[in-house]
Design a protein around this motif. Structure first.
Motif, PDB file in Angstrom:
ATOM      1  N   HIS A  88       0.933  -1.130  -0.135  1.00 57.03           N
ATOM      2  CA  HIS A  88       0.128   0.078   0.073  1.00 57.03           C
ATOM      3  C   HIS A  88       0.867   1.119  -0.082  1.00 57.03           C
ATOM      4  N   GLU A  89       2.023   1.010   0.830  1.00 56.56           N
ATOM      5  CA  GLU A  89       2.819   2.446   0.915  1.00 56.56           C
ATOM      6  C   GLU A  89       3.460   2.597  -0.603  1.00 56.56           C
ATOM      7  N   LEU A  90       3.827   1.482  -1.054  1.00 60.27           N
ATOM      8  CA  LEU A  90       4.729   1.630  -2.307  1.00 60.27           C
ATOM      9  C   LEU A  90       3.711   2.099  -3.409  1.00 60.27           C
ATOM     10  N   TYR A  91       2.444   1.776  -3.544  1.00 56.69           N
ATOM     11  CA  TYR A  91       1.444   2.231  -4.444  1.00 56.69           C
ATOM     12  C   TYR A  91       0.996   3.746  -4.309  1.00 56.69           C
ATOM     13  N   THR A  92       1.070   4.165  -3.086  1.00 58.20           N
ATOM     14  CA  THR A  92       0.882   5.620  -2.871  1.00 58.20           C
ATOM     15  C   THR A  92       1.715   6.479  -2.692  1.00 58.20           C
ATOM     16  N   ASP A  93       3.136   6.038  -2.252  1.00 57.88           N
ATOM     17  CA  ASP A  93       4.202   7.064  -1.916  1.00 57.88           C
ATOM     18  C   ASP A  93       5.394   6.817  -2.616  1.00 57.88           C
ATOM     19  N   HIS A  94       5.468   5.698  -3.188  1.00 58.10           N
ATOM     20  CA  HIS A  94       6.946   5.377  -3.872  1.00 58.10           C
ATOM     21  C   HIS A  94       6.817   5.724  -5.580  1.00 58.10           C
ATOM     22  N   THR A  95       7.372   6.771  -5.708  1.00 57.64           N
ATOM     23  CA  THR A  95       7.430   7.438  -6.936  1.00 57.64           C
ATOM     24  C   THR A  95       7.765   6.352  -8.278  1.00 57.64           C
ATOM     25  N   GLU A  96       8.998   5.632  -7.908  1.00 57.09           N
ATOM     26  CA  GLU A  96       9.342   4.732  -8.926  1.00 57.09           C
ATOM     27  C   GLU A  96       8.437   3.721  -9.245  1.00 57.09           C
ATOM     28  N   THR A  97       8.025   3.029  -8.215  1.00 55.81           N
ATOM     29  CA  THR A  97       7.178   1.863  -8.285  1.00 55.81           C
ATOM     30  C   THR A  97       5.975   2.262  -9.050  1.00 55.81           C
ATOM     31  N   ILE A  98       5.391   3.509  -8.733  1.00 56.81           N
ATOM     32  CA  ILE A  98       4.046   4.214  -9.183  1.00 56.81           C
ATOM     33  C   ILE A  98       4.327   4.203 -10.706  1.00 56.81           C
ATOM     34  N   GLN A 106       6.502   2.930 -12.773  1.00 54.65           N
ATOM     35  CA  GLN A 106       6.840   1.493 -13.485  1.00 54.65           C
ATOM     36  C   GLN A 106       5.419   1.025 -13.548  1.00 54.65           C
ATOM     37  N   ILE A 107       4.383   1.019 -12.894  1.00 55.35           N
ATOM     38  CA  ILE A 107       3.054   0.351 -12.883  1.00 55.35           C
ATOM     39  C   ILE A 107       2.328   1.159 -13.989  1.00 55.35           C
ATOM     40  N   ALA A 108       2.506   2.414 -13.909  1.00 56.78           N
ATOM     41  CA  ALA A 108       1.812   3.211 -14.928  1.00 56.78           C
ATOM     42  C   ALA A 108       2.145   2.877 -16.425  1.00 56.78           C
ATOM     43  N   GLU A 109       3.380   2.502 -16.652  1.00 51.20           N
ATOM     44  CA  GLU A 109       3.916   2.155 -17.736  1.00 51.20           C
ATOM     45  C   GLU A 109       2.849   0.416 -18.206  1.00 51.20           C
ATOM     46  N   LEU A 110       3.068  -0.289 -17.221  1.00 55.96           N
ATOM     47  CA  LEU A 110       2.426  -1.479 -17.385  1.00 55.96           C
ATOM     48  C   LEU A 110       1.064  -1.443 -17.406  1.00 55.96           C
ATOM     49  N   ALA A 111       0.496  -0.556 -16.796  1.00 51.07           N
ATOM     50  CA  ALA A 111      -1.057  -0.441 -16.768  1.00 51.07           C
ATOM     51  C   ALA A 111      -1.518   0.794 -16.397  1.00 51.07           C
ATOM     52  N   PRO A 112      -1.669   1.644 -17.526  1.00 54.40           N
ATOM     53  CA  PRO A 112      -1.908   3.137 -17.291  1.00 54.40           C
ATOM     54  C   PRO A 112      -3.359   3.551 -16.505  1.00 54.40           C
ATOM     55  N   ILE A 113      -4.241   2.636 -16.717  1.00 56.03           N
ATOM     56  CA  ILE A 113      -5.575   2.903 -16.361  1.00 56.03           C
ATOM     57  C   ILE A 113      -5.792   2.617 -14.795  1.00 56.03           C
ATOM     58  N   ALA A 114      -4.716   2.105 -14.289  1.00 52.64           N
ATOM     59  CA  ALA A 114      -4.565   1.611 -12.815  1.00 52.64           C
ATOM     60  C   ALA A 114      -3.922   2.586 -12.099  1.00 52.64           C
ATOM     61  N   VAL A 115      -3.352   3.868 -12.657  1.00 48.14           N
ATOM     62  CA  VAL A 115      -2.596   4.694 -11.723  1.00 48.14           C
ATOM     63  C   VAL A 115      -3.567   6.113 -11.853  1.00 48.14           C
ATOM     64  N   THR A 116      -3.865   6.674 -10.967  1.00 46.29           N
ATOM     65  CA  THR A 116      -4.422   7.937 -10.743  1.00 46.29           C
ATOM     66  C   THR A 116      -3.379   9.026  -9.950  1.00 46.29           C
ATOM     67  N   ALA A 117      -3.870  10.420  -9.965  1.00 43.41           N
ATOM     68  CA  ALA A 117      -2.953  11.183  -8.920  1.00 43.41           C
ATOM     69  C   ALA A 117      -2.832  10.583  -7.748  1.00 43.41           C
ATOM     70  N   ASP A 118      -3.536   9.911  -6.895  1.00 42.18           N
ATOM     71  CA  ASP A 118      -3.290   9.325  -5.641  1.00 42.18           C
ATOM     72  C   ASP A 118      -2.479   8.092  -5.497  1.00 42.18           C
ATOM     73  N   GLY A 119      -2.002   7.530  -6.846  1.00 38.43           N
ATOM     74  CA  GLY A 119      -1.095   6.466  -7.095  1.00 38.43           C
ATOM     75  C   GLY A 119      -1.867   5.325  -7.706  1.00 38.43           C
ATOM     76  N   VAL A 120      -1.658   4.218  -7.328  1.00 33.65           N
ATOM     77  CA  VAL A 120      -2.058   2.800  -7.863  1.00 33.65           C
ATOM     78  C   VAL A 120      -3.497   2.643  -7.449  1.00 33.65           C
ATOM     79  N   ASN A 121      -4.407   2.483  -8.379  1.00 34.37           N
ATOM     80  CA  ASN A 121      -5.729   1.919  -7.778  1.00 34.37           C
ATOM     81  C   ASN A 121      -5.941   0.399  -7.544  1.00 34.37           C
ATOM     82  N   ARG A 122      -5.944   0.026  -6.202  1.00 34.96           N
ATOM     83  CA  ARG A 122      -5.615  -1.525  -6.114  1.00 34.96           C
ATOM     84  C   ARG A 122      -6.820  -2.313  -7.043  1.00 34.96           C
ATOM     85  N   ASP A 123      -7.965  -1.677  -6.646  1.00 35.99           N
ATOM     86  CA  ASP A 123      -9.168  -2.364  -7.461  1.00 35.99           C
ATOM     87  C   ASP A 123      -9.278  -2.570  -8.780  1.00 35.99           C
TER      88      ASP A 123
END
Length: 202
Positions: free
Chosen positions: A39-49, A51-68
């Motif tokens: 949860h911390e990585l998905y909301t606060d860790h810029t590098e992780t967020i 990388q996930i944005a490249e993999l799944a752009p629609i899962a990332v918002t201004a607040d980080g990664v939407n786990r749902d």
């Protein structure tokens, strides 16, 4: 030289792992939580967020990664899961090691690392011992299906990624059956005393 005993805590979904982890905390034991770290990585860790944005752009918002949203994508495309693991696992390992190092620096005798996929990721290799929490399959199913947003399909997907309960029990150093809260708490206290001879909060 540190005398820290690092105990791995694991158990299949619905077995009472999070509740048991909280009982260790209540007893004064430091606990690292893999889900909280993610949860911390998905909301606060810029590098992780990023990388996930490249993999799944629609899962990332201004607040980080939407786990749902990410969970829905993983269900729809099974090839995403190993790609996601390559991003998340190294970051999680660094987060966990920082916790263990801090426990050693503070001279703690016992620390618990709560890892859902403990055996699946080979974590037992570097732990001093593994505690598996378990309960009968009927109780497990009732607990899981009572969770918000849980479906049979999601339950099956999560279960398919986890080692069967019987195999976990066979490989465990310690087992606690989470039938009732009072019994589970008593067993947690007994194990702490067995490992370090005292309850820090006693």
């Amino acid at each position: 030289m540190s005398d820290l005993y690092v105990l791995g805590l694991t158990g299949s979904i619905g077995m009472g792992k999070s509740t048991t982890a909280e009982m260790f905390r209540d007893a004064g034991i430091a606990v690292w939580d893999a889900d909280a770290a993610v949860h911390e990585l998905y909301t606060d860790h810029t590098e992780t967020i990023e990388q996930i944005a490249e993999l799944a752009p629609i899962a990332v918002t201004a607040d980080g990664v939407n786990r749902d949203v990410l969970r829905d994508l993983l269900q729809a495309d099974k090839t995403l899961f190993p790609q996601l693991e390559k991003i998340v696992h190294p970051a999680i390992r660094m987060h966990r090691q920082a916790f263990v190092d801090a426990c050693k620096q503070h001279g703690l005798k016992l620390a618990v690392v709560d890892i859902p996929l403990l055996y699946e990721t080979g974590a037992q290799e570097w732990l001093d011992g593994v505690l598996v929490v378990s309960v009968d399959s009927d109780t497990q199913r009732k607990r899981v299906m009572a969770r918000k947003g849980m479906t049979e399909e999601v339950f099956k997907m999560i279960s398919s990624k986890q080692l069967p309960d019987a195999e976990k029990r066979e490989r465990a150093d310690f087992i606690i059956e989470t039938k009732t809260l009072d019994q589970t708490r008593a067993d947690v206290h007994t194990l702490i005393k067995q490992l370090i001879g005292e309850l820090p909060n006693a």
